[in-house]
Scaffold this motif. Sequence first.
Motif, PDB file in Angstrom:
ATOM      1  N   ARG A 189     -18.228  27.774  35.333  1.00 52.32           N
ATOM      2  CA  ARG A 189     -18.110  26.353  35.659  1.00 52.32           C
ATOM      3  C   ARG A 189     -18.612  26.077  37.081  1.00 52.32           C
ATOM      4  O   ARG A 189     -19.395  25.153  37.310  1.00 52.32           O
ATOM      5  N   ARG A 190     -18.176  26.898  38.031  1.00 51.88           N
ATOM      6  CA  ARG A 190     -18.562  26.646  39.422  1.00 51.88           C
ATOM      7  C   ARG A 190     -20.039  26.935  39.659  1.00 51.88           C
ATOM      8  O   ARG A 190     -20.690  26.242  40.456  1.00 51.88           O
ATOM      9  N   LEU A 191     -20.591  27.931  38.994  1.00 55.88           N
ATOM     10  CA  LEU A 191     -22.012  28.207  39.150  1.00 55.88           C
ATOM     11  C   LEU A 191     -22.851  27.057  38.594  1.00 55.88           C
ATOM     12  O   LEU A 191     -23.849  26.650  39.202  1.00 55.88           O
ATOM     13  N   ALA A 192     -22.444  26.552  37.434  1.00 59.80           N
ATOM     14  CA  ALA A 192     -23.188  25.434  36.840  1.00 59.80           C
ATOM     15  C   ALA A 192     -23.103  24.191  37.734  1.00 59.80           C
ATOM     16  O   ALA A 192     -24.111  23.486  37.936  1.00 59.80           O
ATOM     17  N   GLU A 193     -21.900  23.918  38.262  1.00 62.59           N
ATOM     18  CA  GLU A 193     -21.756  22.757  39.145  1.00 62.59           C
ATOM     19  C   GLU A 193     -22.564  22.930  40.422  1.00 62.59           C
ATOM     20  O   GLU A 193     -23.148  21.964  40.939  1.00 62.59           O
ATOM     21  N   ALA A 194     -22.611  24.146  40.946  1.00 61.92           N
ATOM     22  CA  ALA A 194     -23.364  24.393  42.172  1.00 61.92           C
ATOM     23  C   ALA A 194     -24.857  24.156  41.953  1.00 61.92           C
ATOM     24  O   ALA A 194     -25.539  23.555  42.804  1.00 61.92           O
ATOM     25  N   LEU A 195     -25.383  24.595  40.816  1.00 62.28           N
ATOM     26  CA  LEU A 195     -26.794  24.357  40.527  1.00 62.28           C
ATOM     27  C   LEU A 195     -27.077  22.866  40.357  1.00 62.28           C
ATOM     28  O   LEU A 195     -28.123  22.357  40.778  1.00 62.28           O
ATOM     29  N   GLU A 196     -26.132  22.159  39.736  1.00 61.37           N
ATOM     30  CA  GLU A 196     -26.324  20.723  39.537  1.00 61.37           C
ATOM     31  C   GLU A 196     -26.254  19.969  40.863  1.00 61.37           C
ATOM     32  O   GLU A 196     -27.072  19.071  41.133  1.00 61.37           O
ATOM     33  N   ASN A 197     -25.278  20.317  41.704  1.00 66.08           N
ATOM     34  CA  ASN A 197     -25.126  19.618  42.984  1.00 66.08           C
ATOM     35  C   ASN A 197     -26.295  19.896  43.928  1.00 66.08           C
ATOM     36  O   ASN A 197     -26.635  19.041  44.777  1.00 66.08           O
ATOM     37  N   SER A 198     -26.891  21.056  43.816  1.00 65.42           N
ATOM     38  CA  SER A 198     -28.016  21.389  44.691  1.00 65.42           C
ATOM     39  C   SER A 198     -29.325  20.782  44.213  1.00 65.42           C
ATOM     40  O   SER A 198     -30.344  20.861  44.923  1.00 65.42           O
ATOM     41  N   GLY A 199     -29.343  20.189  43.021  1.00 65.21           N
ATOM     42  CA  GLY A 199     -30.558  19.581  42.494  1.00 65.21           C
ATOM     43  C   GLY A 199     -31.438  20.517  41.709  1.00 65.21           C
ATOM     44  O   GLY A 199     -32.465  20.098  41.159  1.00 65.21           O
ATOM     45  N   ILE A 200     -31.078  21.798  41.618  1.00 63.34           N
ATOM     46  CA  ILE A 200     -31.915  22.759  40.890  1.00 63.34           C
ATOM     47  C   ILE A 200     -31.929  22.440  39.405  1.00 63.34           C
ATOM     48  O   ILE A 200     -32.970  22.526  38.744  1.00 63.34           O
ATOM     49  N   THR A 201     -30.796  22.020  38.857  1.00 62.43           N
ATOM     50  CA  THR A 201     -30.729  21.700  37.439  1.00 62.43           C
ATOM     51  C   THR A 201     -31.657  20.537  37.098  1.00 62.43           C
ATOM     52  O   THR A 201     -32.345  20.549  36.070  1.00 62.43           O
ATOM     53  N   ALA A 202     -31.672  19.510  37.953  1.00 62.71           N
ATOM     54  CA  ALA A 202     -32.544  18.362  37.698  1.00 62.71           C
ATOM     55  C   ALA A 202     -34.009  18.775  37.739  1.00 62.71           C
ATOM     56  O   ALA A 202     -34.838  18.305  36.945  1.00 62.71           O
ATOM     57  N   ARG A 203     -34.366  19.661  38.648  1.00 64.00           N
ATOM     58  CA  ARG A 203     -35.743  20.124  38.727  1.00 64.00           C
ATOM     59  C   ARG A 203     -36.149  20.935  37.503  1.00 64.00           C
ATOM     60  O   ARG A 203     -37.288  20.883  37.056  1.00 64.00           O
ATOM     61  N   ILE A 204     -35.172  21.716  36.973  1.00 69.01           N
ATOM     62  CA  ILE A 204     -35.461  22.473  35.757  1.00 69.01           C
ATOM     63  C   ILE A 204     -35.751  21.527  34.608  1.00 69.01           C
ATOM     64  O   ILE A 204     -36.726  21.681  33.859  1.00 69.01           O
ATOM     65  N   ALA A 205     -34.889  20.490  34.449  1.00 68.41           N
ATOM     66  CA  ALA A 205     -35.085  19.534  33.361  1.00 68.41           C
ATOM     67  C   ALA A 205     -36.395  18.779  33.533  1.00 68.41           C
ATOM     68  O   ALA A 205     -37.136  18.531  32.568  1.00 68.41           O
ATOM     69  N   ALA A 206     -36.726  18.377  34.773  1.00 69.97           N
ATOM     70  CA  ALA A 206     -37.967  17.648  35.014  1.00 69.97           C
ATOM     71  C   ALA A 206     -39.179  18.506  34.725  1.00 69.97           C
ATOM     72  O   ALA A 206     -40.189  18.039  34.178  1.00 69.97           O
ATOM     73  N   ALA A 207     -39.107  19.780  35.070  1.00 73.45           N
ATOM     74  CA  ALA A 207     -40.239  20.676  34.823  1.00 73.45           C
ATOM     75  C   ALA A 207     -40.455  20.881  33.331  1.00 73.45           C
ATOM     76  O   ALA A 207     -41.584  21.071  32.877  1.00 73.45           O
ATOM     77  N   ARG A 208     -39.372  20.844  32.542  1.00 72.80           N
ATOM     78  CA  ARG A 208     -39.530  20.991  31.106  1.00 72.80           C
ATOM     79  C   ARG A 208     -40.131  19.731  30.480  1.00 72.80           C
ATOM     80  O   ARG A 208     -40.915  19.791  29.540  1.00 72.80           O
ATOM     81  N   LEU A 209     -39.741  18.551  31.003  1.00 74.15           N
ATOM     82  CA  LEU A 209     -40.283  17.303  30.458  1.00 74.15           C
ATOM     83  C   LEU A 209     -41.705  17.060  30.941  1.00 74.15           C
ATOM     84  O   LEU A 209     -42.566  16.591  30.188  1.00 74.15           O
ATOM     85  N   TYR A 210     -41.963  17.360  32.214  1.00 76.83           N
ATOM     86  CA  TYR A 210     -43.283  17.135  32.809  1.00 76.83           C
ATOM     87  C   TYR A 210     -43.769  18.453  33.406  1.00 76.83           C
ATOM     88  O   TYR A 210     -43.486  18.766  34.574  1.00 76.83           O
ATOM     89  N   PRO A 211     -44.431  19.294  32.595  1.00 79.79           N
ATOM     90  CA  PRO A 211     -44.817  20.632  33.067  1.00 79.79           C
ATOM     91  C   PRO A 211     -45.590  20.633  34.367  1.00 79.79           C
ATOM     92  O   PRO A 211     -45.520  21.581  35.138  1.00 79.79           O
ATOM     93  N   GLY A 212     -46.301  19.549  34.679  1.00 83.20           N
ATOM     94  CA  GLY A 212     -47.091  19.551  35.897  1.00 83.20           C
ATOM     95  C   GLY A 212     -46.352  19.041  37.103  1.00 83.20           C
ATOM     96  O   GLY A 212     -46.904  19.017  38.210  1.00 83.20           O
ATOM     97  N   MET A 213     -45.090  18.625  36.912  1.00 77.91           N
ATOM     98  CA  MET A 213     -44.332  18.034  38.021  1.00 77.91           C
ATOM     99  C   MET A 213     -43.816  19.126  38.952  1.00 77.91           C
ATOM    100  O   MET A 213     -43.324  20.159  38.498  1.00 77.91           O
ATOM    101  N   PRO A 214     -43.902  18.931  40.259  1.00 79.49           N
ATOM    102  CA  PRO A 214     -43.393  19.954  41.195  1.00 79.49           C
ATOM    103  C   PRO A 214     -41.892  20.137  41.033  1.00 79.49           C
ATOM    104  O   PRO A 214     -41.155  19.184  40.801  1.00 79.49           O
ATOM    105  N   THR A 215     -41.428  21.357  41.129  1.00 84.80           N
ATOM    106  CA  THR A 215     -40.003  21.662  41.038  1.00 84.80           C
ATOM    107  C   THR A 215     -39.345  21.718  42.396  1.00 84.80           C
ATOM    108  O   THR A 215     -38.141  21.913  42.488  1.00 84.80           O
ATOM    109  N   ARG A 216     -40.106  21.575  43.485  1.00 85.85           N
ATOM    110  CA  ARG A 216     -39.538  21.544  44.825  1.00 85.85           C
ATOM    111  C   ARG A 216     -40.418  20.642  45.686  1.00 85.85           C
ATOM    112  O   ARG A 216     -41.617  20.485  45.413  1.00 85.85           O
ATOM    113  N   PRO A 217     -39.874  20.030  46.705  1.00 86.68           N
ATOM    114  CA  PRO A 217     -40.686  19.139  47.555  1.00 86.68           C
ATOM    115  C   PRO A 217     -41.819  19.901  48.209  1.00 86.68           C
ATOM    116  O   PRO A 217     -41.673  21.064  48.636  1.00 86.68           O
ATOM    117  N   GLN A 218     -42.985  19.241  48.276  1.00 87.62           N
ATOM    118  CA  GLN A 218     -44.141  19.871  48.885  1.00 87.62           C
ATOM    119  C   GLN A 218     -44.175  19.605  50.391  1.00 87.62           C
ATOM    120  O   GLN A 218     -43.790  18.531  50.856  1.00 87.62           O
TER     121      GLN A 218
END
Length: 346
Positions: free
Chosen positions: A306-335
């Motif tokens: 539970r805490r690991l999943a929440e930590a990934l979500e709060n850090s924004g990594i989970t959102a980047r994973i989902a965005a990369a799956r929907l838009y393969p060309g989208m950056p997963t981290r700020p340039q």
Amino acid sequence: MLRALAAAPSPDPTPSVDCRTNDWCKPILELTNSTWLAEGSYWIILKPLRIILIVLLAVAARWALHRTINRLVRTTTEGAVPTLLRPLRERIPSATLTPEEFVPERRRQRAEAIGSVLRSVVTAFVFGIALLMVLREFSFDLAPLLASAGIAGVALGFGAQSLVKDLIAGLFMLIEDQYGVGDTVDLGEATGVVEAVGLRVTTVRDGRGVLWYIRNGEIVRVGNKSQGWALVVVDLPIGFAGTEEATAVLRTAAASVAMDPELAPQIVEEPDVLGVEQITVDGAVLRTVVKTTADGQFAVGRELRRRLAEALENSGITARIAAARLYPGMPTRPQAPGETGTGGAT
């Protein structure tokens, strides 16, 4: 012919005894000089006394052996344990952490079960021999009886091979302490909590409430999840995010679990993020492990996930994973300024 029949001695229904050679009634014959009195005393007094003596000796032998078994059981539960009765994991130094981890109540129950079996075997053996000796005193021919018992034993052995196999397997399971009541075990077809352990059948209730009755002779392997310590392993995908960033996030979340006052007593070693476990088409997978007690592995594991999943979500990594799956060309981290390329999955 009538004279011959009259002269023939009548059969004696009672076996005769020669008191001139018998050590039991010879002293009475010498004292009274009466054959009739010596033989009568042998059958009326000496023979019953011999039978009573046999019974008393059998009772005394049974009492002495039971006392020895009880003392062995008491010694097993209170202090030093004979090597034969030690649990298998105690005989292997690397199998556990320290001997203090074993619950005395569990050892007491196992010792009592083994002691009960030994007492039953001793009782049957001692009184079986006493019965044969008493029958011999009544002049029974034991040869046909023993031959019949041998044939019956062979027939019973062939007809009840599975029963004998179950009993022997159950006895060794108790001696080696492979599992006990309350342990979570994997017996192949059934996985769950042990509710009863018998010499013939082990009863296990699985996670859905189904009660399984498993013959001990059919158990070829045992996976015990309740002995010693346990290792909780959590694999989490992080996509194509930076592994150093994700590792720091997961390590902070895992450390918070170890500092939880309710979970800390169940943790044997501090949690650790081992690093990248594998690479998939969706990116990297990081592995986090923590060594816990056998009883606390499930609670610690659920809270850690539970805490690991929440930590990934709060850090924004989970959102980047989902965005990369929907838009393969989208950056997963700020340039960074001046940086070119997608910086993400392609």
